[in-house]
Design a protein around this motif. Structure first.
Motif, PDB file in Angstrom:
ATOM      1  N   UNK A  33      32.056  -9.933  25.091  1.00  0.00           N
ATOM      2  CA  UNK A  33      30.891 -10.744  24.753  1.00  0.00           C
ATOM      3  C   UNK A  33      30.689 -10.791  23.248  1.00  0.00           C
ATOM      4  N   UNK A  34      30.843  -9.641  22.613  1.00  0.00           N
ATOM      5  CA  UNK A  34      30.663  -9.554  21.159  1.00  0.00           C
ATOM      6  C   UNK A  34      31.688 -10.419  20.432  1.00  0.00           C
ATOM      7  N   UNK A  35      32.954 -10.268  20.832  1.00  0.00           N
ATOM      8  CA  UNK A  35      34.051 -10.884  20.085  1.00  0.00           C
ATOM      9  C   UNK A  35      34.124 -12.386  20.285  1.00  0.00           C
ATOM     10  N   UNK A  36      33.802 -12.865  21.488  1.00  0.00           N
ATOM     11  CA  UNK A  36      33.861 -14.317  21.695  1.00  0.00           C
ATOM     12  C   UNK A  36      32.809 -15.004  20.816  1.00  0.00           C
ATOM     13  N   UNK A  37      31.647 -14.379  20.671  1.00  0.00           N
ATOM     14  CA  UNK A  37      30.600 -14.956  19.810  1.00  0.00           C
ATOM     15  C   UNK A  37      31.036 -14.934  18.344  1.00  0.00           C
ATOM     16  N   UNK A  38      31.695 -13.854  17.955  1.00  0.00           N
ATOM     17  CA  UNK A  38      32.174 -13.717  16.584  1.00  0.00           C
ATOM     18  C   UNK A  38      33.182 -14.811  16.244  1.00  0.00           C
ATOM     19  N   UNK A 105      36.397 -23.093  38.966  1.00  0.00           N
ATOM     20  CA  UNK A 105      35.835 -22.302  37.869  1.00  0.00           C
ATOM     21  C   UNK A 105      36.649 -21.035  37.662  1.00  0.00           C
ATOM     22  N   UNK A 106      36.879 -20.702  36.417  1.00  0.00           N
ATOM     23  CA  UNK A 106      37.494 -19.420  36.089  1.00  0.00           C
ATOM     24  C   UNK A 106      36.464 -18.598  35.331  1.00  0.00           C
ATOM     25  N   UNK A 107      36.260 -17.358  35.789  1.00  0.00           N
ATOM     26  CA  UNK A 107      35.387 -16.428  35.062  1.00  0.00           C
ATOM     27  C   UNK A 107      36.316 -15.390  34.434  1.00  0.00           C
ATOM     28  N   UNK A 108      36.498 -15.462  33.108  1.00  0.00           N
ATOM     29  CA  UNK A 108      37.505 -14.604  32.474  1.00  0.00           C
ATOM     30  C   UNK A 108      36.962 -13.220  32.137  1.00  0.00           C
ATOM     31  N   UNK A 109      37.877 -12.281  31.949  1.00  0.00           N
ATOM     32  CA  UNK A 109      37.592 -10.897  31.501  1.00  0.00           C
ATOM     33  C   UNK A 109      36.220 -10.377  31.954  1.00  0.00           C
ATOM     34  N   UNK A 110      35.995 -10.432  33.268  1.00  0.00           N
ATOM     35  CA  UNK A 110      34.700  -9.974  33.793  1.00  0.00           C
ATOM     36  C   UNK A 110      34.761  -8.477  34.119  1.00  0.00           C
ATOM     37  N   UNK A 111      33.837  -7.690  33.548  1.00  0.00           N
ATOM     38  CA  UNK A 111      33.762  -6.265  33.909  1.00  0.00           C
ATOM     39  C   UNK A 111      33.335  -6.110  35.372  1.00  0.00           C
ATOM     40  N   UNK A 112      33.496  -4.920  35.911  1.00  0.00           N
ATOM     41  CA  UNK A 112      33.285  -4.728  37.351  1.00  0.00           C
ATOM     42  C   UNK A 112      31.867  -5.070  37.811  1.00  0.00           C
ATOM     43  N   UNK A 113      30.840  -4.799  36.984  1.00  0.00           N
ATOM     44  CA  UNK A 113      29.478  -5.112  37.442  1.00  0.00           C
ATOM     45  C   UNK A 113      29.271  -6.625  37.547  1.00  0.00           C
ATOM     46  N   UNK A 114      30.014  -7.396  36.741  1.00  0.00           N
ATOM     47  CA  UNK A 114      29.926  -8.862  36.811  1.00  0.00           C
ATOM     48  C   UNK A 114      30.655  -9.369  38.063  1.00  0.00           C
ATOM     49  N   UNK A 208      43.037 -15.640  20.568  1.00  0.00           N
ATOM     50  CA  UNK A 208      42.459 -16.803  21.257  1.00  0.00           C
ATOM     51  C   UNK A 208      40.981 -17.002  20.942  1.00  0.00           C
ATOM     52  N   UNK A 209      40.371 -17.989  21.614  1.00  0.00           N
ATOM     53  CA  UNK A 209      38.989 -18.360  21.282  1.00  0.00           C
ATOM     54  C   UNK A 209      37.994 -17.262  21.640  1.00  0.00           C
ATOM     55  N   UNK A 210      38.441 -16.252  22.397  1.00  0.00           N
ATOM     56  CA  UNK A 210      37.563 -15.116  22.694  1.00  0.00           C
ATOM     57  C   UNK A 210      37.844 -13.956  21.744  1.00  0.00           C
ATOM     58  N   UNK A 211      38.739 -14.171  20.772  1.00  0.00           N
ATOM     59  CA  UNK A 211      39.035 -13.124  19.797  1.00  0.00           C
ATOM     60  C   UNK A 211      40.009 -12.070  20.289  1.00  0.00           C
ATOM     61  N   UNK A 212      40.666 -12.347  21.418  1.00  0.00           N
ATOM     62  CA  UNK A 212      41.609 -11.366  21.967  1.00  0.00           C
ATOM     63  C   UNK A 212      43.047 -11.825  21.744  1.00  0.00           C
ATOM     64  N   UNK A 213      43.951 -10.863  21.689  1.00  0.00           N
ATOM     65  CA  UNK A 213      45.371 -11.208  21.568  1.00  0.00           C
ATOM     66  C   UNK A 213      45.849 -11.738  22.909  1.00  0.00           C
ATOM     67  N   UNK A 214      46.634 -12.802  22.857  1.00  0.00           N
ATOM     68  CA  UNK A 214      47.141 -13.333  24.113  1.00  0.00           C
ATOM     69  C   UNK A 214      48.372 -14.183  23.900  1.00  0.00           C
ATOM     70  N   UNK A 243      38.466  -5.786   9.018  1.00  0.00           N
ATOM     71  CA  UNK A 243      37.622  -4.757   9.665  1.00  0.00           C
ATOM     72  C   UNK A 243      37.195  -5.209  11.058  1.00  0.00           C
ATOM     73  N   UNK A 244      38.146  -5.732  11.819  1.00  0.00           N
ATOM     74  CA  UNK A 244      37.833  -6.145  13.181  1.00  0.00           C
ATOM     75  C   UNK A 244      38.627  -5.310  14.171  1.00  0.00           C
ATOM     76  N   UNK A 245      38.008  -5.032  15.311  1.00  0.00           N
ATOM     77  CA  UNK A 245      38.744  -4.367  16.383  1.00  0.00           C
ATOM     78  C   UNK A 245      39.833  -5.313  16.871  1.00  0.00           C
ATOM     79  N   UNK A 246      40.947  -4.731  17.282  1.00  0.00           N
ATOM     80  CA  UNK A 246      42.026  -5.539  17.846  1.00  0.00           C
ATOM     81  C   UNK A 246      42.002  -5.266  19.335  1.00  0.00           C
ATOM     82  N   UNK A 247      41.908  -6.326  20.148  1.00  0.00           N
ATOM     83  CA  UNK A 247      42.004  -5.987  21.555  1.00  0.00           C
ATOM     84  C   UNK A 247      42.708  -7.045  22.357  1.00  0.00           C
ATOM     85  N   UNK A 248      43.185  -6.591  23.504  1.00  0.00           N
ATOM     86  CA  UNK A 248      44.086  -7.425  24.290  1.00  0.00           C
ATOM     87  C   UNK A 248      43.911  -7.104  25.765  1.00  0.00           C
TER      88      UNK A 248
END
Length: 282
Positions: A33-38, A105-114, A208-214, A243-248
């Motif tokens: 959520x943080x990174x896609x907004x960034x 509809x695709x709901x991407x990278x959803x944590x388990x509570x979502x 990508x547009x969510x700030x993740x490596x892909x 100074x950004x986290x790298x995530x994938x």
């Protein structure tokens, strides 16, 4: 007649930072959520607006984020919530007119509570859950030192350009009608990186547009030469410099990718899943 306000209230770009702060309290689960907004904010500042919109249930940041991320024919709804209590989010999803539940509809990278929330409301919004695709999440903390990368003499690291789009799209296993549009967007925003052997592209990755490596890929003839590792370290340095986290994310079962992230020093954290929905026929 009084216009009934929708249960999902649009959040203006000026207020995205408040939502980011909420996600920071829920780390590392809130990283997507943080990174896609960034990333989306940076793109808007550079005038790349393709219609990404952010909403909050009843205007409350702590009840979560619903973002519409439409990529040509690809209808993606990003659902994230910085708290475990998703009741307000569920209530809003059941009554909103912002989402067209009849589309695929695709709901991407959803944590388990979502994922649990989506299961709860599926019948109410008249959708079937076609597929839940679990994925591993890998994160390299922004405090990590940059990698010392020495490239072989014939190899250079650089940005992808429009002439590479055809090759990238043709080798992508998830290509869909309109995915070239998607890669064009990523190339235009300077989000595609590659290794070039004598000027020819041999290995590539996108932020990508969510700030993740892909979309990491190495051409068949150039595998087993550690290009993947060199590329991953080089692109990580681009983000670490800022100074950004790298995530994938890596689909569960893709052992070669998972092993590469671990080898380079990424930490595995709570898994997420991609959730595919299809509207039930009326």
């Amino acid at each position: 007649a009084i216009m009934q306000q929708d249960s999902l209230v649009r959040l203006s770009v000026e207020n995205w930072s408040d939502l980011q702060e909420a996600f920071m309290t829920d780390w590392p689960r809130g990283i997507s959520g943080y990174t896609i907004l960034d990333t989306q904010r940076r793109w808007l500042e550079e005038c790349f607006d393709y219609g990404f919109k952010v909403f909050c249930p009843f205007g409350d940041l702590w009840s979560g984020m619903v973002a519409i991320n439409e990529k040509d024919a690809f209808y993606e709804i990003v659902l994230q919530c910085p708290r475990n209590d998703t009741s307000k989010l569920e209530e809003a999803l059941k009554t909103t007119n912002v989402i067209d539940w009849q589309r695929n509809i695709i709901i991407p990278f959803a944590p388990s509570h979502i994922i649990e929330s989506v299961k709860k409301i599926a019948d109410d919004v008249n959708v079937d859950i076609e597929l839940i695709l679990p994925s591993n999440s890998f994160i390299l903390d922004k405090q990590s030192p940059q990698f010392d990368v020495s490239l072989p003499s014939s190899i250079t690291f650089g940005l992808l350009t429009p002439k590479h789009i055809e090759l990238v799209d043709s080798t992508w296993p998830h290509r869909y009608p309109g995915s070239t549009w998607y890669f064009q967007l990523l190339v235009k925003t300077r989000s595609g990186f590659g290794l070039f052997k004598d000027q020819d592209l041999v290995s590539w990755v996108f932020i990508n547009e969510a700030g993740t490596l892909g979309h990491m890929y190495t051409l068949e003839d150039h595998r087993r030469k550690s290009y993947g590792e060199l590329l991953l370290k080089s692109v990580s340095n681009v983000l670490l410099k800022e100074r950004k986290d790298v995530f994938a994310f890596s689909v569960k079962g893709n052992e070669s990718a998972c092993n590469l992230y671990r080898k380079v020093g990424f930490k595995n954290f709570d898994g997420v899943a991609w959730c595919y929905l299809k509207g039930k026929s009326k």
